[in-house]
Design an enzyme around this catalytic site. Structure first.
Site, PDB file in Angstrom:
ATOM      1  CG  ASP A 169      -2.166  -0.742   1.098  1.00 59.17           C
ATOM      2  OD1 ASP A 169      -2.234  -1.561   0.171  1.00 59.17           O
ATOM      3  OD2 ASP A 169      -3.098  -0.529   1.892  1.00 59.17           O
TER       4      ASP A 169
ATOM      5  CG  HIS B  63      -9.068   5.520  -1.859  1.00 63.15           C
ATOM      6  ND1 HIS B  63      -8.956   4.401  -2.664  1.00 63.15           N
ATOM      7  CD2 HIS B  63      -9.596   5.076  -0.687  1.00 63.15           C
ATOM      8  CE1 HIS B  63      -9.392   3.345  -2.003  1.00 63.15           C
ATOM      9  NE2 HIS B  63      -9.790   3.735  -0.794  1.00 63.15           N
TER      10      HIS B  63
ATOM     11  CG  LEU C 114     -21.613  10.039   3.117  1.00 61.78           C
ATOM     12  CD1 LEU C 114     -20.384  10.846   3.463  1.00 61.78           C
ATOM     13  CD2 LEU C 114     -21.836  10.028   1.636  1.00 61.78           C
TER      14      LEU C 114
ATOM     15  N   GLY D 103     -15.699   3.801  -2.281  1.00 60.29           N
ATOM     16  CA  GLY D 103     -17.140   3.748  -2.002  1.00 60.29           C
ATOM     17  C   GLY D 103     -17.881   5.066  -2.059  1.00 60.29           C
TER      18      GLY D 103
ATOM     19  CG  ASN E 232     -21.360   4.347  -5.169  1.00 59.63           C
ATOM     20  OD1 ASN E 232     -21.929   4.070  -6.209  1.00 59.63           O
ATOM     21  ND2 ASN E 232     -20.405   3.588  -4.649  1.00 59.63           N
TER      22      ASN E 232
END
EC number: 2.7.2.1
Length: 400
Positions: free
Chosen positions: A147, A207, A283, A330, A334
């Site tokens: 990562d 991100h 969220l 995510g 969206n």
């Protein structure tokens, strides 16, 4: 000739996998093994688009991998375990030792173990997966994908903390950054979508999921990122605080009688959107609550967006401008609302976005949300870390 590559993300009691046909990047199957080492472990695998779930006791990662390989054969996904050509393993922390992915040897395994002090919750779990696959599939290449690796191109002025310099030299205290595989994937994809060489682009990659980080990518190289020594730093997240004044830690300890470990637990698991709203780290819940008039939920969303907004301005300054802003993960993929809040007021730096296009990009859709005349392009790209892992297995595992 096509190769079958396994992309693996091993947790302490879980194993997430995707089997990918390369170089086509075609998903063959995917699945998840949960509750490894506990009673009633759950094994889920996708077969012909349907999820097949079984519950059984799985004592460790070796047994988990064995069961997964048996399932591949039982469902005619492979004929034989020798059909698998390589595995790629997500490893959270590569420190300064690993500026890129690497074929795993005994020596590399040892070095990943030594780096566990930088990621005590993740590296040991990642190693369990690596060891299980190396034991059961000893004759194929296994590659570690870190990562942190993508951010190893950051200059000193970006990664050093203003602490006594010997803390960096003696203990490796510096900014490392995370989500590198995702930032690398979406920046490469943005260049493809624009049909421009990545070397000519200044990209700000957002991100935004339950964990969130922003990266400044100049000419395909990360030059700064919001996460730090740990993934706790940077913007507000689902349950993580992001940046705070470090003097708050002893202050909270003094006021509450809590230990440093307890305060750290609060910063990691009880802060962020959850801490601000008092209700949820999700969220979607907060958006509903805000719509029904809950002021604290609205305030949490405003704080969340404003921190990201601030990093975009900061990174545009670092790169003397920006050509592309990318939203991924995510929330980035969206949440129409968060994208709108983050982009609000950025016209001064050449960002002109179309609310209609923004509303249409949801649920895994990819595309631009800027007006055609906008000097800065704004793009939503679903991240695909597994494909990035598979690409690196092909490259670093000598399979090309």
């Amino acid at each position: 000739m096509s190769k079958l590559i396994l992309a693996i993300n091993a947790g302490s009691s879980s194993l997430k996998f995707q089997l990918i046909r390369m170089p086509e990047e075609e998903l063959v199957t995917k699945g998840l093994i949960e509750r490894i080492g506990l009673k009633d472990s759950i094994f889920t695998i996708e077969v012909n688009g349907e999820k097949v779930k079984t519950v059984q006791d799985i004592k460790d990662h070796v047994e988990a991998v064995d069961i997964m390989l048996d399932a591949f054969k039982a469902h005619n996904i492979i004929n034989d375990i020798n059909d698998i050509d390589g595995t790629g393993h997500r490893v959270v922390h590569g420190g300064e030792k690993f500026p890129e992915s690497v074929a795993i040897t005994d020596e590399v395994e040892k070095e990943i173990e030594e780096l566990s002090e930088l990621a005590p919750l993740h590296n040991p779990a990642n190693l369990m997966g690596i060891r299980a696959f190396r034991k059961l599939l000893p004759n194929i290449p296994h590659v570690a994908i870190f990562d942190t690796a993508f951010h190893q191109t950051m200059p000193e002025k970006a990664y050093l903390y203003s602490l006594p310099y010997h803390y960096y030299k003696d203990y490796g205290i510096r900014k490392y950054g995370f989500h590198g595989t995702s930032h690398k994937f979406v920046s490469q994809r943005a260049a493809e979508m624009l049909d421009k060489p990545i070397e000519d682009l200044r990209i700000i990659s957002c991100h935004i999921g339950n964990g969130a980080s922003i990266a400044a990518i100049d000419g395909g190289k990360s030059i700064d990122t919001s996460m730090g020594f740990t993934p706790l730093a940077g913007v507000t997240m689902g349950t993580r605080s992001g940046n705070i004044d470090p003097a708050l830690i002893p202050f909270i300890m003094e006021k509450t009688g809590k230990t440093a470990e307890q305060v750290l637990e609060i910063l990691n698991k009880e802060s962020g959107l959850l801490g601000l709203s008092g209700t949820s780290s999700d969220l979607r819940d907060l958006s509903e609550e805000a719509e029904s008039g809950k002021a604290r939920s609205q305030m949490a969303l405003d704080v969340f967006a404003s921190k990201i907004h601030k990093y975009i301005g900061s990174y545009a300054a670092r790169m003397h401008g920006v050509d592309v802003i990318v939203f991924t993960a995510g929330i980035g993929e969206n949440s129409v609302e968060i994208r709108a809040k983050v982009l609000e007021g950025l016209e001064f730096m050449g960002v002109y976005w179309d609310p209609k296009k923004n509303e249409n990009l949801l649920r895994g859709k990819e595309g631009f949300i800027n007006y055609p005349h906008s000097p800065v392009k704004v793009v939503v790209i679903p991240t695909d870390e597994e494909s990035m892992i598979a690409r690196d297995v092909m490259t670093f595992g000598g399979l090309k």
